[in-house]
Write a protein that holds these residues in place. Structure first.
Motif, PDB file in Angstrom:
ATOM      1  N   LEU A  33       0.818  -1.216   0.000  1.00 37.56           N
ATOM      2  CA  LEU A  33       0.000   0.000   0.000  1.00 37.56           C
ATOM      3  C   LEU A  33       0.854   1.269   0.000  1.00 37.56           C
ATOM      4  O   LEU A  33       0.333   2.350  -0.273  1.00 37.56           O
ATOM      5  CB  LEU A  33      -0.958  -0.010   1.190  1.00 37.56           C
ATOM      6  CG  LEU A  33      -2.088  -1.043   1.079  1.00 37.56           C
ATOM      7  CD1 LEU A  33      -2.820  -1.180   2.406  1.00 37.56           C
ATOM      8  CD2 LEU A  33      -3.048  -0.675  -0.037  1.00 37.56           C
ATOM      9  N   SER A  34       2.142   1.146   0.280  1.00 38.79           N
ATOM     10  CA  SER A  34       3.024   2.324   0.245  1.00 38.79           C
ATOM     11  C   SER A  34       3.143   2.878  -1.171  1.00 38.79           C
ATOM     12  O   SER A  34       3.506   4.034  -1.354  1.00 38.79           O
ATOM     13  CB  SER A  34       4.410   1.971   0.778  1.00 38.79           C
ATOM     14  OG  SER A  34       5.137   1.181  -0.144  1.00 38.79           O
ATOM     15  N   GLU A  35       2.824   2.062  -2.153  1.00 38.50           N
ATOM     16  CA  GLU A  35       2.924   2.471  -3.548  1.00 38.50           C
ATOM     17  C   GLU A  35       1.662   3.157  -4.050  1.00 38.50           C
ATOM     18  O   GLU A  35       1.592   3.570  -5.193  1.00 38.50           O
ATOM     19  CB  GLU A  35       3.260   1.252  -4.412  1.00 38.50           C
ATOM     20  CG  GLU A  35       4.597   0.629  -4.028  1.00 38.50           C
ATOM     21  CD  GLU A  35       4.861  -0.683  -4.716  1.00 38.50           C
ATOM     22  OE1 GLU A  35       3.967  -1.191  -5.437  1.00 38.50           O
ATOM     23  OE2 GLU A  35       5.963  -1.218  -4.529  1.00 38.50           O
ATOM     24  N   GLY A  36       0.648   3.268  -3.177  1.00 38.67           N
ATOM     25  CA  GLY A  36      -0.591   3.930  -3.560  1.00 38.67           C
ATOM     26  C   GLY A  36      -1.782   3.025  -3.352  1.00 38.67           C
ATOM     27  O   GLY A  36      -1.645   1.880  -2.927  1.00 38.67           O
ATOM     28  N   PRO A  37      -2.974   3.549  -3.652  1.00 39.39           N
ATOM     29  CA  PRO A  37      -4.199   2.762  -3.449  1.00 39.39           C
ATOM     30  C   PRO A  37      -4.165   1.464  -4.244  1.00 39.39           C
ATOM     31  O   PRO A  37      -3.641   1.414  -5.358  1.00 39.39           O
ATOM     32  CB  PRO A  37      -5.301   3.683  -3.980  1.00 39.39           C
ATOM     33  CG  PRO A  37      -4.719   5.046  -3.977  1.00 39.39           C
ATOM     34  CD  PRO A  37      -3.246   4.873  -4.196  1.00 39.39           C
ATOM     35  N   ARG A  38      -4.705   0.414  -3.643  1.00 37.71           N
ATOM     36  CA  ARG A  38      -4.747  -0.895  -4.284  1.00 37.71           C
ATOM     37  C   ARG A  38      -6.129  -1.498  -4.112  1.00 37.71           C
ATOM     38  O   ARG A  38      -6.778  -1.348  -3.082  1.00 37.71           O
ATOM     39  CB  ARG A  38      -3.723  -1.846  -3.654  1.00 37.71           C
ATOM     40  CG  ARG A  38      -2.286  -1.452  -3.854  1.00 37.71           C
ATOM     41  CD  ARG A  38      -1.859  -1.759  -5.282  1.00 37.71           C
ATOM     42  NE  ARG A  38      -0.464  -1.468  -5.492  1.00 37.71           N
ATOM     43  CZ  ARG A  38      -0.019  -0.345  -6.051  1.00 37.71           C
ATOM     44  NH1 ARG A  38      -0.865   0.581  -6.437  1.00 37.71           N
ATOM     45  NH2 ARG A  38       1.264  -0.145  -6.237  1.00 37.71           N
ATOM     46  N   ARG A  39      -6.540  -2.234  -5.130  1.00 39.70           N
ATOM     47  CA  ARG A  39      -7.781  -2.991  -5.060  1.00 39.70           C
ATOM     48  C   ARG A  39      -7.508  -4.317  -4.360  1.00 39.70           C
ATOM     49  O   ARG A  39      -6.366  -4.778  -4.286  1.00 39.70           O
ATOM     50  CB  ARG A  39      -8.322  -3.222  -6.467  1.00 39.70           C
ATOM     51  CG  ARG A  39      -8.695  -1.903  -7.147  1.00 39.70           C
ATOM     52  CD  ARG A  39      -9.147  -2.126  -8.545  1.00 39.70           C
ATOM     53  NE  ARG A  39     -10.547  -2.572  -8.509  1.00 39.70           N
ATOM     54  CZ  ARG A  39     -11.353  -2.534  -9.537  1.00 39.70           C
ATOM     55  NH1 ARG A  39     -10.916  -2.110 -10.706  1.00 39.70           N
ATOM     56  NH2 ARG A  39     -12.592  -2.942  -9.432  1.00 39.70           N
ATOM     57  N   PHE A  40      -8.569  -4.923  -3.854  1.00 41.60           N
ATOM     58  CA  PHE A  40      -8.468  -6.199  -3.147  1.00 41.60           C
ATOM     59  C   PHE A  40      -7.724  -7.221  -4.000  1.00 41.60           C
ATOM     60  O   PHE A  40      -6.803  -7.892  -3.523  1.00 41.60           O
ATOM     61  CB  PHE A  40      -9.870  -6.698  -2.786  1.00 41.60           C
ATOM     62  CG  PHE A  40      -9.878  -7.917  -1.911  1.00 41.60           C
ATOM     63  CD1 PHE A  40      -9.934  -7.782  -0.538  1.00 41.60           C
ATOM     64  CD2 PHE A  40      -9.845  -9.189  -2.462  1.00 41.60           C
ATOM     65  CE1 PHE A  40      -9.958  -8.903   0.276  1.00 41.60           C
ATOM     66  CE2 PHE A  40      -9.860 -10.307  -1.663  1.00 41.60           C
ATOM     67  CZ  PHE A  40      -9.913 -10.167  -0.281  1.00 41.60           C
TER      68      PHE A  40
END
Length: 120
Positions: A33-40
């Motif tokens: 998640l440090s790389e940005g928003p993520r989907r499930f």
């Protein structure tokens, strides 16, 4: 001579932090998640071996603790993304230190230039 407490409880800052970071998958999810928003599905794919149930439980716990925010978008099909909060991002120096230790002492040498580039 320094003596350690017999029991590490909620008054021990190290024990409290270890309980968060030490929970299986949590450090990897924070890293992803440090790389940005993520989907499930993206998080599921980036953590081979995690079951959907475990991933859901980890994300729910991180959300309850205020480390992750869940955003739902009313689209068709519905879209949900997870993103670190400031509180969650404050764990990144610990994750970076874990990465640095692992690169120095645990994993064979190879190009790690892409690892934690945004966390450092």
């Amino acid at each position: 001579m320094r003596t350690m407490k017999d029991v590490h409880d909620e008054t021990c800052a190290v024990a409290c932090c270890a309980e968060i970071i030490g929970a299986k998958w949590t450090a990897l999810l924070i890293h992803d998640l440090s790389e940005g928003p993520r989907r499930f599905s993206e998080l599921e794919h980036s953590c081979p071996g995690i079951s959907p149930r475990t991933l859901s439980e980890r994300l729910r716990l991180l959300e309850q603790e205020g480390r992750v925010i869940r955003r739902s978008y009313s689209e068709t099909p519905p879209r949900v993304e997870y993103e670190l909060t400031d509180k969650g991002a404050s764990l990144l120096p610990i994750i970076k230190a874990m990465s640095d230790f692992g690169h120095s002492w645990l994993v064979p040498e190879h190009d790690h230039s892409h690892d934690l580039a945004s966390a450092g």
